[in-house]
Design an enzyme around this catalytic site. Structure first.
Site, PDB file in Angstrom:
ATOM      1  N   LYS A 192     -43.791  -1.355  -9.777  1.00 47.70           N
ATOM      2  CA  LYS A 192     -45.324  -1.443 -10.574  1.00 47.70           C
ATOM      3  C   LYS A 192     -45.914  -0.692  -9.311  1.00 47.70           C
ATOM      4  CE  LYS A 192     -46.066  -5.129 -13.427  1.00 47.70           C
ATOM      5  NZ  LYS A 192     -46.555  -6.767 -13.538  1.00 47.70           N
ATOM      6  N   HIS A 241     -28.996  -5.529  12.746  1.00 46.54           N
ATOM      7  CA  HIS A 241     -28.876  -6.522  11.975  1.00 46.54           C
ATOM      8  C   HIS A 241     -28.472  -7.627  12.884  1.00 46.54           C
ATOM      9  CE1 HIS A 241     -27.242  -9.175   9.015  1.00 46.54           C
ATOM     10  NE2 HIS A 241     -26.185  -7.775   7.804  1.00 46.54           N
ATOM     11  N   ARG A 272     -22.505 -11.448   1.922  1.00 47.40           N
ATOM     12  CA  ARG A 272     -22.404 -12.115   2.780  1.00 47.40           C
ATOM     13  C   ARG A 272     -23.743 -12.850   3.520  1.00 47.40           C
ATOM     14  NH1 ARG A 272     -17.765  -9.793   2.064  1.00 47.40           N
ATOM     15  NH2 ARG A 272     -18.615  -7.595   1.838  1.00 47.40           N
ATOM     16  N   THR A 273     -24.737 -11.789   3.466  1.00 48.03           N
ATOM     17  CA  THR A 273     -26.121 -12.203   4.381  1.00 48.03           C
ATOM     18  C   THR A 273     -26.899 -13.313   3.695  1.00 48.03           C
ATOM     19  OG1 THR A 273     -25.880  -9.939   5.486  1.00 48.03           O
ATOM     20  CG2 THR A 273     -27.888 -11.048   5.774  1.00 48.03           C
ATOM     21  N   ARG A 286     -34.069  -7.713   4.066  1.00 45.39           N
ATOM     22  CA  ARG A 286     -33.757  -6.574   4.667  1.00 45.39           C
ATOM     23  C   ARG A 286     -33.872  -5.277   3.868  1.00 45.39           C
ATOM     24  NH1 ARG A 286     -26.883  -6.102   3.138  1.00 45.39           N
ATOM     25  NH2 ARG A 286     -26.892  -6.871   5.763  1.00 45.39           N
TER      26      ARG A 286
HETATM   27  C1  NCD Z   1     -22.735  -4.836   7.000  1.00 47.47           C
HETATM   28  C2  NCD Z   1     -24.577  -4.434   6.749  1.00 47.47           C
HETATM   29  O1  NCD Z   1     -25.208  -4.307   5.593  1.00 47.47           O
HETATM   30  O2  NCD Z   1     -24.906  -3.745   7.428  1.00 47.47           O
HETATM   31  N1  NCD Z   1     -23.014  -6.065   5.902  1.00 47.47           N
HETATM   32  C3  NCD Z   1     -23.668  -7.306   6.475  1.00 47.47           C
HETATM   33  O3  NCD Z   1     -24.405  -8.027   6.760  1.00 47.47           O
HETATM   34  N2  NCD Z   1     -22.423  -8.184   6.963  1.00 47.47           N
HETATM   35  C4  NCD Z   1     -22.507  -3.981   7.176  1.00 47.47           C
HETATM   36  C5  NCD Z   1     -22.314  -2.617   6.199  1.00 47.47           C
HETATM   37  O4  NCD Z   1     -23.120  -2.832   4.902  1.00 47.47           O
HETATM   38  O5  NCD Z   1     -21.252  -2.011   6.637  1.00 47.47           O
END
Ligand code: NCD
Length: 303
Positions: free
Chosen positions: A82, A131, A53-54, A103
């Protein structure tokens, strides 16, 4: 806004501005109006951890604004494999793009990236830490689905110790005067320091319990997260807690009639599939708010 690393970087006015801009973006999207404000600009999506999703909603948001997207979802296909350092990778990627979304499994990695980048950096999740963009979209979702945040009883259920979404969300919900109910199995409670920080900063009532029934009865919103197995240092401990909490139709008999259930997804066993067909289930509706909210964030950061 230079960077968006923690929800703590935002004041209430900043959040309100993002939510109002998201509203405008959503209306424009629905009317089919073409927005090209990011034409010629490039967003870099750097994903060192899995995402559905993100990553896709950042990508869609940038494309809907007329911009372009580069990036990776597997660092193994880059020079990191590397032995290149994160800071050298960032110093390289910033020459190709106008905005970086990152991320990373290591807490603090987006902060480090921001410190070496001359381009704005957005944290799309770092370890168990933060997040912020997910919390903003969740805040927007609750406003849309419930009409307000203030004085709602919002229960956060699950692995509150390790879920970064919850760390950002608790702060953001308190900022908008929600009453918080924190429900987690023993051992998965959110850090005491975090609860203290939020209480002191926003003067909120926070009710904490290990009893899912007690927590659920009062709730207007139930926000669930999965057990964050990958964050445990001991996989055996994670295994023991695998079935420690589950929302079932039976449990919902205790709930308010107009309770809504949200989940950042992915879900595992913590949400019984039979709930999907009830009027309470809103977690698949929640997803659609990711694009307008992330369009609003990009818009605000690139001004
Ligand atoms: C979450 C995350 O990556 O922290 N997912 C997201 O971004 N929708 C939640 C999760 O991984 O449980």
């Amino acid at each position: 806004m230079d960077d968006l690393i923690s929800i703590r970087d935002l004041k209430r006015e900043d959040v309100e501005l993002i939510l109002n801009t998201a509203d405008e973006m959503e209306i424009a999207l629905r009317s089919g109006k073409i927005n090209t404000e990011m034409r010629g600009r490039v967003l870099a999506n750097l994903f060192f951890e899995p995402s559905t999703r993100t990553r896709f909603s950042f990508e869609t948001a940038m494309l809907k604004l007329g911009g372009s997207v580069i990036g990776f979802d597997d660092p193994k296909i880059t020079s990191i494999e590397k032995g290149e350092t994160l800071s050298d990778t960032i110093k390289t990627v910033e020459k190709y793009c106008d905005l970086i979304v990152i991320r990373h499994p290591k807490e603090g990695a987006p902060r480090l990236a921001a410190s070496v980048s001359s381009k704005p950096v957005i944290n799309a999740g770092d370890g168990s830490n933060q997040h912020p963009t997910q919390a903003l979209l969740d805040l927007y979702a609750i406003k849309k689905l419930k009409g307000k945040i203030k004085n709602l009883n919002i229960a956060l259920l699950g692995d509150l110790r390790h879920a970064r979404v919850m760390k950002s969300l608790i702060y953001c919900l308190a900022m908008f005067d929600a009453n918080l109910i924190l429900i987690s199995p023993m051992g998965l409670e959110i850090e005491k320091e975090m609860v203290q920080e939020v209480k002191e900063k926003f003067n909120n009532e926070i009710f904490q319990t290990n009893d899912i029934y007690a927590g659920l009865r009062m709730a207007d919103v139930l926000y669930v997260c999965r057990l964050q197995k990958e964050r445990f240092s001991d996989p055996y401990e994670a295994k023991k807690l695998e079935n420690a909490y589950k929302v079932t139709p039976d449990l919902l008999k205790q709930a308010k009639d107009d309770l809504i259930i949200l989940h950042s997804l992915p879900r595992l066993g913590e949400l019984d599939r039979r709930i999907d067909d009830t009027k309470h289930a809103k977690y698949f509706d929640q997803i659609q708010f990711g694009v307008p909210v992330r369009m609003a964030i990009i818009h605000q950061m690139m001004r």
